[in-house]
Design a protein around this motif. Structure first.
Motif, PDB file in Angstrom:
ATOM      1  N   PRO A  86       0.845  -1.205   0.000  1.00 54.71           N
ATOM      2  CA  PRO A  86       0.000   0.000   0.000  1.00 54.71           C
ATOM      3  C   PRO A  86       0.880   1.255   0.000  1.00 54.71           C
ATOM      4  O   PRO A  86       1.975   1.262   0.586  1.00 54.71           O
ATOM      5  CB  PRO A  86      -0.791  -0.118   1.295  1.00 54.71           C
ATOM      6  N   ALA A  87       0.423   2.312  -0.640  1.00 52.28           N
ATOM      7  CA  ALA A  87       1.221   3.542  -0.802  1.00 52.28           C
ATOM      8  C   ALA A  87       1.697   4.126   0.522  1.00 52.28           C
ATOM      9  O   ALA A  87       2.776   4.712   0.592  1.00 52.28           O
ATOM     10  CB  ALA A  87       0.423   4.577  -1.584  1.00 52.28           C
ATOM     11  N   GLU A  88       0.911   3.970   1.585  1.00 48.73           N
ATOM     12  CA  GLU A  88       1.286   4.558   2.877  1.00 48.73           C
ATOM     13  C   GLU A  88       2.285   3.716   3.664  1.00 48.73           C
ATOM     14  O   GLU A  88       2.817   4.150   4.681  1.00 48.73           O
ATOM     15  CB  GLU A  88       0.038   4.823   3.735  1.00 48.73           C
ATOM     16  N   THR A  89       2.587   2.505   3.195  1.00 44.41           N
ATOM     17  CA  THR A  89       3.518   1.614   3.899  1.00 44.41           C
ATOM     18  C   THR A  89       4.954   1.998   3.570  1.00 44.41           C
ATOM     19  O   THR A  89       5.306   2.187   2.406  1.00 44.41           O
ATOM     20  CB  THR A  89       3.265   0.145   3.507  1.00 44.41           C
ATOM     21  N   ARG A  90       5.761   2.116   4.618  1.00 39.04           N
ATOM     22  CA  ARG A  90       7.167   2.475   4.447  1.00 39.04           C
ATOM     23  C   ARG A  90       8.047   1.520   5.245  1.00 39.04           C
ATOM     24  O   ARG A  90       7.570   0.850   6.152  1.00 39.04           O
ATOM     25  CB  ARG A  90       7.420   3.906   4.928  1.00 39.04           C
ATOM     26  N   THR A 125       9.130   3.944   0.503  1.00 42.22           N
ATOM     27  CA  THR A 125       7.903   3.187   0.273  1.00 42.22           C
ATOM     28  C   THR A 125       8.276   1.923  -0.494  1.00 42.22           C
ATOM     29  O   THR A 125       9.398   1.796  -0.997  1.00 42.22           O
ATOM     30  CB  THR A 125       6.901   3.993  -0.573  1.00 42.22           C
TER      31      THR A 125
END
Length: 168
Positions: A86-90, A125
């Protein structure tokens, strides 16, 4: 003693095609055969299955060790598992070019290729890290076959046979 040059002369070049069971130059039958659903196979010293961080790291080590006759196969593309985050996962662990105790970047897959250098972020990310892996693969000119699924791996005598789909 066996010199590196003599061993290299016996090693088939990347992409050499032979019939299964065919002896390699120098009489050795040891090797890994990437088998397609047909009568011909390609002989490699090493087949790396997976184009993620571990696969790219091992491939760079093979290059540094002077092993040229290898291939990386991935069922999708280099870094695909990271791209699907997911885009918000880092990354939890920060990427950094150096620190006070001389430790390597935990997100680095080889010496001198910290994502901190190429991405200029501490917590990349998944998409950023996948891009980093593709850049490193390109820089080291790694022999990658994407969209190639390793259907089965079997040991036959001293050889390993990696069977892939017929159209890869």
């Amino acid at each position: 003693s066996d010199s590196l040059a003599a061993r290299d002369r016996r090693r088939p070049s990347l992409g050499r095609v032979a019939e299964p069971g065919l002896s390699r130059p120098g009489g050795s039958r040891q090797g890994i055969y990437v088998m397609k659903n047909g009568p011909l196979s390609e002989i490699y010293d090493v087949v790396v299955v997976g184009g993620g961080a571990a696969g790219m790291g091992v491939s760079i080590c093979l290059r540094h060790a002077g092993i040229e006759n290898f291939v990386v196969i991935d069922r999708q593309t280099v870094g695909a598992s990271f791209s699907s985050w997911p885009a918000e996962t880092r990354f939890i662990t920060p990427s950094f070019p150096t620190n006070s105790v001389g430790m390597l970047d935990l997100n680095s897959i080889a010496i001198g290729v910290s994502p901190a250098f190429s991405l200029e972020v501490e917590h990349p990310t998944g998409a950023e890290y996948a891009s980093h892996l593709r850049g490193v693969a390109k820089f080291f000119a790694l022999p990658i076959q994407e969209e190639t699924d390793a259907g089965s791996i079997t040991k036959v005598g001293d050889e390993f046979h990696v069977k892939t789909a017929d159209d890869t």
